[in-house]
Write an enzyme that holds these catalytic residues in place. Structure first.
Site, PDB file in Angstrom:
ATOM      1  N   ASP A   1      40.216  62.109  65.619  1.00 21.61           N
ATOM      2  CA  ASP A   1      40.171  61.120  66.705  1.00 21.61           C
ATOM      3  C   ASP A   1      39.583  59.792  66.244  1.00 21.61           C
ATOM      4  O   ASP A   1      39.907  58.738  66.780  1.00 21.61           O
ATOM      5  CB  ASP A   1      39.285  61.647  67.851  1.00 21.61           C
ATOM      6  CG  ASP A   1      40.089  62.417  68.879  1.00 21.61           C
ATOM      7  OD1 ASP A   1      41.198  62.862  68.545  1.00 21.61           O
ATOM      8  OD2 ASP A   1      39.604  62.572  70.014  1.00 21.61           O
TER       9      ASP A   1
ATOM     10  N   GLY B   1      46.575  60.009  81.645  1.00 19.10           N
ATOM     11  CA  GLY B   1      46.764  60.424  83.034  1.00 19.10           C
ATOM     12  C   GLY B   1      46.804  59.318  84.062  1.00 19.10           C
ATOM     13  O   GLY B   1      47.769  59.179  84.824  1.00 19.10           O
TER      14      GLY B   1
END
Length: 406
Positions: free
Chosen positions: A147, A331
């Site tokens: 990440d 999202g």
């Protein structure tokens, strides 16, 4: 080449099995409640869905059952485990050592364990997943995709904090940034959609999920990002505060008689929009719904949320001395037309941005959401971290690389 992508959390494992010749998902699923009662795997292949409920005492147990599903005659992606060519792992923290995805060996494993103190909640389960796959699929290569890696080339002026330099030397306290695989995928895809030369472009990627971050991607590299030493810095999130005055920590410890760990929990688990709405919800869908009904508390929470995002976008335009495109993802970013519209119209109209309402009102579908005459393009780009992990894994294995540089 067929690649199994694994993302191990503390009590869950997300997985996808891909045929990388076509980049098609053969099957995917989620193992949840690992090590606690009620553990199960929800597995999908095309339009078929299977739920397997059985005790899973640890990650190795869970991955053993995952592999059984991957080779299942009816819902699997292949017939035999020998057809799994490689495994790609999401690893949260690569520290300063890893600036790209790596082929995993014992030296890499030692380094991952060494950097676990920087991500004590995330790296240990990532490591457990890697160890389990090495045992369950002996001889199959494993690749770690970090990440933090996409942000590793940030200049020192962006990553150093203005605290005594000895703490950087002793503990490596600096900005690392997270969501890097998502920011890398979305920025590359944005350049492709617009026909830009990725290595001569200025793109701002806005990853809005329950965790949220923004990155300034200049000439193909992340030059700054809103998350910092931990994922707590930056934007207002579902339950995380984002940026606050650091003295609030000591003030609360003194006034409320709290320990450092208790304040950390408040800032990570009880703050953000959950805190702003006095515990109503950490889900932006709930908050948006109430705000549109005229609830003043939720309207204010939404305003604060959007204002912080807009401030970071403005800061990163300055950092790059311009911007070609802004891309929303994850999202909230993919599924909230109102958030995209209000940020762009309330704060960014000076850039000559013009939102096309018809295009913007579609949820979760890759598209440009501005009008043809908009000076800066704004896009909705669904993220695909699993595909990025699988691509890196394929490239490392096929080219015989030890490490992939972005």
């Amino acid at each position: 080449m067929r690649v199994l992508v694994v993302n191990c959390g503390s009590s869950s494992i997300k997985y996808q099995f891909l045929d990388m010749d076509t980049e098609q998902v053969l099957c995917k699923g989620l193992a949840e409640r690992i090590g606690i009662p009620g553990s199960r795997i929800v597995h999908k292949k095309d339009d078929q869905k299977v739920v397997v409920e059985k005790p899973m005492k640890d990650h190795e147990d869970a991955l053993k059952y995952v592999l059984e599903l991957v080779v299942d005659e009816k819902v699997g992606g292949v017939k035999d485990l020998k057809e799994i060519d490689a495994v790609g792992h999401r690893v949260v923290h690569g520290g300063e050592k890893f600036s790209g995805s790596v082929l995993i060996d014992e030296e890499v494993m030692r380094a991952l364990e060494e950097y676990s103190y920087l991500a004590p909640l995330h790296n240990p389960p990532n490591i457990m997943g890697i160890r389990a796959m090495m045992k369950l699929l002996p001889g199959v290569p494993n690749v770690a995709v970090f990440d933090t890696a996409f942000h590793s080339k940030m200049p020192a002026k962006a990553y150093l904090y203005a605290i005594p330099y000895e703490y950087y030397k002793k503990y490596k306290i600096r900005r690392y940034g997270f969501h890097g695989t998502s920011h890398r995928y979305v920025s590359k895809r944005t350049a492709e959609i617009l026909g830009l030369d990725y290595h001569k472009s200025k793109i701002i990627t806005v990853h809005l999920g329950n965790g949220a971050s923004i990155a300034a991607v200049m000439n193909g590299h992340s030059i700054d990002t809103s998350m910092g030493f931990t994922p707590l810095e930056g934007l207002v999130m579902g339950t995380r505060s984002g940026d606050i005055d650091p003295s609030i920590v000591t003030f609360l410890m003194e006034k409320e008689g709290l320990t450092a760990e208790e304040v950390y929990t408040i800032l990570n688990k009880k703050s953000g929009v959950l805190g702003l709405t006095d515990g109503f919800s950490s889900d932006m869908r709930d908050i948006e719904g109430k705000a549109l009904e005229g609830d003043p508390v939720c309207r204010l929470a939404l305003d604060i949320y959007e204002y912080r995002i807009a401030k970071y976008i403005g800061a990163y335009i300055a950092a790059m001395n311009g911007v070609d495109a802004i891309a929303f993802t994850a999202g909230v970013g993919e599924n909230s037309p109102i958030t995209r519209k209000e940020i762009c119209e309330n704060y960014l109209s000076y850039l000559g941005i013009k939102i096309d309402d018809e295009k913007n009102n579609v949820k979760g579908e890759e598209r440009i959401i501005t009008t043809p005459d908009s000076k800066v393009k704004v896009l909705l780009v669904p993220t695909n971290e699993e595909l990025m992990i699988a691509r890196d894994t394929k490239e490392i294995i096929e080219k015989g690389l030890k490490q992939l540089e972005y």
